[in-house]
Design a protein around this motif. Structure first.
Motif, mmCIF file in Angstrom:
data_model
loop_
_atom_site.group_PDB
_atom_site.id
_atom_site.type_symbol
_atom_site.label_atom_id
_atom_site.label_comp_id
_atom_site.label_asym_id
_atom_site.label_seq_id
_atom_site.Cartn_x
_atom_site.Cartn_y
_atom_site.Cartn_z
ATOM 1 N N TRP A 1 -5.034 6.364 0.904
ATOM 2 C CA TRP A 1 -4.264 5.123 0.763
ATOM 3 C C TRP A 1 -4.661 4.411 -0.515
ATOM 4 O O TRP A 1 -5.855 4.264 -0.818
ATOM 5 C CB TRP A 1 -4.525 4.197 1.945
ATOM 6 C CG TRP A 1 -3.805 4.573 3.202
ATOM 7 C CD1 TRP A 1 -4.323 5.231 4.287
ATOM 8 C CD2 TRP A 1 -2.431 4.311 3.510
ATOM 9 N NE1 TRP A 1 -3.356 5.399 5.246
ATOM 10 C CE2 TRP A 1 -2.188 4.839 4.803
ATOM 11 C CE3 TRP A 1 -1.391 3.681 2.831
ATOM 12 C CZ2 TRP A 1 -0.936 4.761 5.419
ATOM 13 C CZ3 TRP A 1 -0.153 3.599 3.435
ATOM 14 C CH2 TRP A 1 0.070 4.134 4.713
ATOM 15 N N ARG B 1 0.838 -1.195 0.000
ATOM 16 C CA ARG B 1 0.000 0.000 0.000
ATOM 17 C C ARG B 1 0.874 1.246 0.000
ATOM 18 O O ARG B 1 2.020 1.224 0.454
ATOM 19 C CB ARG B 1 -0.954 0.031 1.191
ATOM 20 C CG ARG B 1 -0.294 -0.039 2.547
ATOM 21 C CD ARG B 1 -1.344 -0.006 3.647
ATOM 22 N NE ARG B 1 -0.752 0.011 4.971
ATOM 23 C CZ ARG B 1 -1.354 0.457 6.058
ATOM 24 N NH1 ARG B 1 -2.584 0.950 5.971
ATOM 25 N NH2 ARG B 1 -0.753 0.431 7.229
ATOM 26 N N ALA C 1 -12.468 -2.337 -4.111
ATOM 27 C CA ALA C 1 -13.448 -1.330 -4.522
ATOM 28 C C ALA C 1 -12.760 -0.112 -5.126
ATOM 29 O O ALA C 1 -13.238 0.470 -6.102
ATOM 30 C CB ALA C 1 -14.308 -0.930 -3.326
ATOM 31 N N LEU C 2 -11.622 0.284 -4.542
ATOM 32 C CA LEU C 2 -10.892 1.439 -5.063
ATOM 33 C C LEU C 2 -10.147 1.097 -6.343
ATOM 34 O O LEU C 2 -10.205 1.838 -7.331
ATOM 35 C CB LEU C 2 -9.902 1.955 -4.018
ATOM 36 C CG LEU C 2 -8.970 3.084 -4.471
ATOM 37 C CD1 LEU C 2 -9.766 4.323 -4.839
ATOM 38 C CD2 LEU C 2 -7.946 3.412 -3.403
ATOM 39 N N GLY D 1 -13.622 3.961 -8.691
ATOM 40 C CA GLY D 1 -12.209 4.083 -8.380
ATOM 41 C C GLY D 1 -11.392 4.088 -9.652
ATOM 42 O O GLY D 1 -11.699 4.799 -10.623
ATOM 43 N N ALA E 1 -5.251 -4.419 -1.270
ATOM 44 C CA ALA E 1 -6.390 -5.194 -0.786
ATOM 45 C C ALA E 1 -7.719 -4.473 -0.992
ATOM 46 O O ALA E 1 -8.781 -5.058 -0.735
ATOM 47 C CB ALA E 1 -6.199 -5.519 0.698
ATOM 48 N N ASP E 2 -7.697 -3.212 -1.435
ATOM 49 C CA ASP E 2 -8.917 -2.419 -1.592
ATOM 50 C C ASP E 2 -9.455 -2.599 -3.007
ATOM 51 O O ASP E 2 -9.224 -1.770 -3.902
ATOM 52 C CB ASP E 2 -8.614 -0.949 -1.292
ATOM 53 C CG ASP E 2 -9.866 -0.087 -1.209
ATOM 54 O OD1 ASP E 2 -10.944 -0.553 -1.619
ATOM 55 O OD2 ASP E 2 -9.751 1.066 -0.738
ATOM 56 N N ASP F 1 -4.330 0.842 -1.557
ATOM 57 C CA ASP F 1 -4.041 -0.438 -0.912
ATOM 58 C C ASP F 1 -4.386 -1.563 -1.874
ATOM 59 O O ASP F 1 -5.483 -1.590 -2.436
ATOM 60 C CB ASP F 1 -4.862 -0.552 0.376
ATOM 61 C CG ASP F 1 -4.395 -1.676 1.278
ATOM 62 O OD1 ASP F 1 -4.067 -2.771 0.764
ATOM 63 O OD2 ASP F 1 -4.357 -1.478 2.502
#
Length: 288
Positions: A181, A165, A188-189, A195, A185-186, A183
């Motif tokens: 951030w 990240r 959705a972003l 995103g 693991a995100d 990341d």
């Protein structure tokens, strides 16, 4: 020179600091003085446009940052001076095994001064833990161009940004703050429609001044920016105006670093010509 120190996780912590001061002399030339500690240097000051505009080329010989490394860059543009700062290569945040790696830039632009912060791209390697922070403060009558092109992972080398990240903090004091951030693991972003929508390159160009723009001038600049981005699918141009002055913002999302970089350079060239009556050629170091 600062010697490497052991980090909390047993790795090497290697701090570096560089301060540039740009001042206008009695003949109207911008002269640059530099102070450094650690592996961060002013490689060269060039004057390809005129003596009034100093092009400062910064180098970080290690070539990248690992966990525990920190680069601090301070820029002080004195009243009436014009400083362009760039780099010959990308900033690389490598995989981290020893905490956060950080690059922190704080710049002050004096009354009537001009700063162009035009580094090459920033690359976030898989597994990095990084902070990229850039903060500008403008005095009355000052103005600024600033770019940031961020690439997540190394898709050409089949190394996706699947872990790690990066905190991106871009700020013009009192006018604009973009902080968040990125990341791995995100989902959705990184992959969501609100995103990056699966893209991994994000480019930003900001122009700021402490006085307002006339409505007609702002509309002409927006039109010029949109024309420069006409062949770029995911891009936008915005004008914000408030008590602290005017801001023009161009943003591009894509998959190719070079394409995003060239798109923003076209916008800068158009805006630089209109706002400063100066040509928008790329600094010569980018061609080496």
């Amino acid at each position: 020179m600062i010697e490497p120190a052991q980090g909390a996780a047993g790795g090497v912590r290697w701090p570096a600091r560089l301060t540039l001061s740009a001042a206008r002399d009695d003949a109207g030339a911008t002269r640059v003085q530099a102070r450094h500690d650690g592996p961060l240097r002013l490689l060269k000051t060039l004057y390809p446009e005129s003596l009034a505009i100093a092009h400062a080329v910064l180098v970080h010989p290690p070539g990248g940052l690992v966990g525990g490394d920190r680069l601090d860059i301070g820029l002080d543009v004195q009243p009436g001076a014009h400083l362009l700062v760039t780099t010959p290569a990308a900033t690389r945040f490598y995989r981290s095994n020893a905490g956060e790696a950080a690059q922190v830039v704080h710049a002050r632009v004096g009354e009537g001064g001009r700063l162009e912060w035009l580094p090459q791209e920033t690359l976030a390697y898989p597994g990095c833990l990084a902070r990229n922070e850039v903060v500008f403060t403008l005095a009355a009558g000052a103005s600024l161009f600033a770019t940031e092109v961020l690439g997540l992972g190394l898709p050409a080398a089949d190394q996706p940004f699947d872990r790690g990240r990066l905190l991106q903090h871009l700020e013009i004091t009192g006018q604009w703050l973009d902080r968040g951030w990125l990341d791995a693991a995100d989902a959705a972003l990184l992959d969501g429609p609100c995103g990056l929508a699966g893209h991994r390159v994000l480019g930003t160009l900001a122009y700021a001044q402490t006085s307002p723009l006339a409505d007609a001038d702002a509309e002409a600049l927006l039109a010029a920016g949109r024309a420069a981005l006409a062949d770029t699918a995911l891009a936008g141009v915005t004008h914000l105006q408030g008590a602290r002055g005017a801001l023009l913002l161009a943003r591009v999302v894509g998959d190719d670093l070079e394409a995003v970089t060239l798109a923003l350079r076209r916008v800068r060239a158009a805006w630089r010509a209109s706002l400063w009556a100066l040509p928008g050629e790329a600094p010569r170091i980018w061609a080496t």
